[in-house]
Design an enzyme around this catalytic site. Structure first.
Site, PDB file in Angstrom:
ATOM      1  N   SER A 134       0.900  -1.214  -0.021  1.00 23.27           N
ATOM      2  CA  SER A 134      -0.119  -0.030  -0.084  1.00 23.27           C
ATOM      3  C   SER A 134       0.765   1.031   0.152  1.00 23.27           C
ATOM      4  CB  SER A 134      -0.766  -0.008   1.388  1.00 23.27           C
ATOM      5  OG  SER A 134      -1.931  -1.049   1.206  1.00 23.27           O
ATOM      6  N   ASP A 171      -4.725   2.580 -11.623  1.00 19.46           N
ATOM      7  CA  ASP A 171      -6.090   2.870 -12.215  1.00 19.46           C
ATOM      8  C   ASP A 171      -6.684   2.012 -13.019  1.00 19.46           C
ATOM      9  OD1 ASP A 171      -6.034   4.968 -10.209  1.00 19.46           O
ATOM     10  OD2 ASP A 171      -5.641   6.454 -11.902  1.00 19.46           O
ATOM     11  N   THR A 172      -5.979   1.835 -13.962  1.00 16.77           N
ATOM     12  CA  THR A 172      -6.482   0.751 -15.292  1.00 16.77           C
ATOM     13  C   THR A 172      -6.796  -0.537 -14.809  1.00 16.77           C
ATOM     14  OG1 THR A 172      -6.409   0.334 -17.673  1.00 16.77           O
ATOM     15  CG2 THR A 172      -4.557   0.460 -16.508  1.00 16.77           C
ATOM     16  N   GLY A 173      -5.802  -1.102 -13.840  1.00 17.29           N
ATOM     17  CA  GLY A 173      -5.719  -2.244 -13.340  1.00 17.29           C
ATOM     18  C   GLY A 173      -7.312  -2.690 -12.527  1.00 17.29           C
ATOM     19  N   ARG A 201     -33.227 -27.375  -4.068  1.00 12.50           N
ATOM     20  CA  ARG A 201     -33.066 -27.783  -2.696  1.00 12.50           C
ATOM     21  C   ARG A 201     -34.330 -27.778  -1.876  1.00 12.50           C
ATOM     22  NH1 ARG A 201     -30.264 -31.074   0.839  1.00 12.50           N
ATOM     23  NH2 ARG A 201     -30.271 -30.040   3.087  1.00 12.50           N
ATOM     24  N   GLN A 222     -23.577 -19.788   2.330  1.00 10.84           N
ATOM     25  CA  GLN A 222     -24.806 -20.029   3.356  1.00 10.84           C
ATOM     26  C   GLN A 222     -26.153 -20.641   2.942  1.00 10.84           C
ATOM     27  OE1 GLN A 222     -23.809 -19.288   6.370  1.00 10.84           O
ATOM     28  NE2 GLN A 222     -25.612 -19.666   7.499  1.00 10.84           N
ATOM     29  N   GLU A 232      -4.111  -5.233  -5.985  1.00 19.64           N
ATOM     30  CA  GLU A 232      -4.380  -3.698  -6.685  1.00 19.64           C
ATOM     31  C   GLU A 232      -4.930  -2.655  -5.944  1.00 19.64           C
ATOM     32  OE1 GLU A 232      -4.482  -3.918 -11.129  1.00 19.64           O
ATOM     33  OE2 GLU A 232      -3.849  -5.924 -11.021  1.00 19.64           O
ATOM     34  N   GLY A 233      -4.628  -2.522  -4.694  1.00 16.62           N
ATOM     35  CA  GLY A 233      -5.046  -1.496  -3.867  1.00 16.62           C
ATOM     36  C   GLY A 233      -6.181  -2.214  -3.053  1.00 16.62           C
TER      37      GLY A 233
END
Lengths: 256, 380
Positions: free
Chosen positions: B132, B238-240, B266, B334, B361-362
């Protein structure tokens, strides 16, 4: 060489069809695809074009929504398309063949025509024969190997027992494609982008001088396949089981 | 902005879905035992341009817009998030910085083999003491008469085990405050790949540590101007983030679809569990979050396509899509009950795959910082 491929816009075989009214179904809720057998025809036509040059034209008779399905065939490499619009998914094979013939005549008759061996929705397996008959040209269905050379085509089809029939015929002719003919390609992204710009000529049956009500066969009613009821287990000795089985067949099911 | 996907986007989704359902889905669970992707599958994807999604045609790519790109990543991730990760990282943080900041020569040298899928891209920023905080990077690029010599260790590198072209974020030996991004090829002497990481999810992707020991590269392997590294890195991320958002959305969509069909099949207390209000509430919550995620994602992609700054929009999309993926896969397990906790069911894999979208990526915390910075600096 000009090649026409007849492509039908059909519900995906995995779709759950919900019947709507007497002869309709809820088509806005389900996925439509290029009739899988027609896909083999598109692939074969595009391969021939890539090898020898020429033009591949998709010809479709169907509802206006079929345009989206046609784009899939164009993304595989066909050059342009003709869509003869109808109000119903169900047009009888004789009228479909007439519409295909009229559209092709208007556009200029091709040197080779592909169809699928049948369509997975109505499965009447007639259009290719009716089309070839009306044009007065040869037709071979369920073709799994094809070579086209100058003025003739050589088609192979399985005739059961592992035997193959090899048929040579002059061009133009109609080839009903089936599984094994080739492996239809997944379109490449740049070809998808190009497909969006390709031309689809739309026309109605009336534009071709055809009357939508003049069908030889009309659909009376669509019904869901009844759900299978549970199997019955017959207990007891062999004699008791056979006696009970015969009683059921005679009295309950009334088939004997 | 037209919120109805246009015909072109529908056709792209349909094409990718067919490929994914036929070619990837039957092998996705086996791939999860990883690491690595089947060679024949990768070979099928190469000629279809999956490795050059937004690369211009003259460099061998498909030249797709960003909305199409997001759709492709979503659809691949819907069946295999680990393969979706490979595709998105390669196309976004692998190729995009070269297209955006590279010289003409760099683009011509590096991009065509990447677009053809012959050289897989990786981007490495994270180190033992940096992630980070990009300022903590300790990998050093020493300038020499012939170029640069790189020394350092990068960790958690996506595609690490299969990468060919690696973008390395490193600081200058003379001025540690001026980082740069360097292009290292996997055949460079001194470059080596560590053990493949044993991760919770994304197990098909060979995530690894990369070692650079006196890796000498020519001067023209520096991307952009030396010292501009932070700007390149942030633009790449940003693009990633649009790609990771799309990947997270694909995971959420897959988990949602499984949940809807399971809830209808179910039976408990003599009726399908979808008849119970609690399950209905779960499904409704999932649907709303997924729809919102998709709209945020397409907006970010659309803003990027129109050439406007998209950093805040990409961060919002990434934050919401990844949160949605975690929430939806949690509810999916769940709804499936004990079966959802079993490897027999795909939702178990989706649950493991989803978590990391909130980290790489952040992290979600970093996305909030990016968003807040835009709120507080944007003229009102």
């Amino acid at each position: 060489m000009k090649i026409c491929v007849c492509v039908k816009h059909v519900p995906d075989t995995a779709a759950t069809i919900k019947i709507d009214g007497e002869t309709g179904f809820k088509d806005s809720e389900i996925k439509f695809v290029v009739n899988p057998y027609d896909e083999y025809g598109v692939e074969e036509a595009v391969k021939l074009k890539e090898k020898n040059g020429g033009e591949v034209v998709i010809v479709t008779v169907g509802k206006p929504e079929a345009a989206a399905t046609i784009r899939s065939a164009l993304a595989m490499g066909a050059d342009r398309a003709i869509l003869v619009t109808t109000d119903s998914q169900f047009l009888d094979a004789s009228l479909t063949a007439k519409a295909l013939k009229a559209a092709m005549e208007k556009d200029g008759l091709p040197d080779l025509i592909f169809t699928g061996k049948g369509s997975v929705d109505t499965e009447s397996f007639q259009t290719q024969y009716r089309l070839a008959h009306s044009l007065g040209i040869p037709v071979v269905n369920e073709v799994s190997t094809l070579s086209v050379d100058g003025k003739k085509a050589v088609a192979e089809l399985e005739v059961g027992g592992g035997d193959k029939q090899v048929i040579e015929m002059g061009l133009p002719c109609v080839i009903g494609a089936t599984k094994g003919l080739n492996e239809p390609r997944y379109p490449k992204f740049p070809d998808i982008m190009k497909a969006k710009k390709k031309k689809i000529d739309e026309m109605t049956l009336a534009d071709l001088g055809l009357d939508a009500s003049a069908q030889g066969v009309t659909l009376e009613k669509l019904e869901p396949v009844p759900e299978r009821t549970g199997a019955k287990m017959i207990e007891g000795s062999v004699e008791e089981q056979v006696t009970e089985l015969i009683r059921i067949l005679k009295q309950d099911e009334k088939v004997l | 902005m037209d919120l109805n996907p246009c015909m072109k986007h529908q056709l792209i989704r349909k094409t990718v879905r067919e490929f994914a359902e036929n070619e990837i889905r039957p092998r996705a669970a086996e791939m999860d035992k990883g690491p690595g992707f089947p060679d024949d599958l990768m070979e099928k994807m190469k000629p279809l341009h999956y490795f050059g999604l937004q690369v211009p045609g003259h460099l061998g790519g498909a030249d797709l817009d960003t909305v199409s790109y997001a759709i492709v990543v979503e659809e691949i991730s819907r069946v295999s998030a680990a393969l979706g990760l490979c595709i998105t990282v390669h196309n976004s943080v692998g190729i995009y910085p070269i297209l955006r900041f590279g010289t003409r020569e760099q683009k011509q040298q590096f991009v065509p083999p990447m677009a053809a899928g012959e050289s897989i891209g990786a981007f490495c920023l994270t180190e033992a003491n940096a992630g980070s905080d990009a300022g903590g990077v300790e990998t050093v690029a020493r300038e020499t008469a012939h170029g640069f010599v790189i020394n350092g260790t990068k960790i958690f590198v996506t595609n690490g085990g299969i990468c060919g072209t690696i973008l390395v974020f490193a600081v200058s030996d003379s001025d540690p405050g001026k980082p740069g991004v360097f292009i290292v090829e996997n055949h460079t002497p001194g470059f080596s790949v560590g053990e493949i990481e044993d991760l919770c999810g994304m197990r098909a992707n060979p995530v690894a540590s990369l070692f650079f020991e006196d890796c000498a590269i020519p001067a023209d392997h520096c991307l952009g101007i030396p010292g501009q590294g932070l700007k390149i890195g942030l633009t790449a991320l940003d693009t990633g983030r649009i790609g990771i958002a799309a990947q997270a959305l694909g995971i959420a969509q897959a988990a949602f679809e499984e949940s809807v069909s399971y809830a209808q099949a179910r039976q408990q207390f003599n009726k399908p569990i979808s008849r119970f209000q609690t399950i209905q509430n779960y499904l409704a919550d999932m649907a709303v979050q997924i729809d919102a995620a998709r709209l945020l994602l397409y907006r970010a992609a659309d803003v990027k396509d129109t050439g406007r700054p998209f950093s805040a929009e990409a961060a919002m999309a990434k934050l919401h899509c990844s949160t949605t993926a975690r929430m939806v896969t949690d509810l999916a397990v769940q709804i499936h009950g004990g079966y959802g906790y079993s490897r027999e069911y795909d939702v178990e894999r989706y649950f493991r795959d989803a978590k990391v979208t909130e980290i790489y990526e952040g992290t979600s915390e970093i996305q909030r910082m990016v968003i807040a910075r835009h709120i507080l600096t944007r003229p009102t």
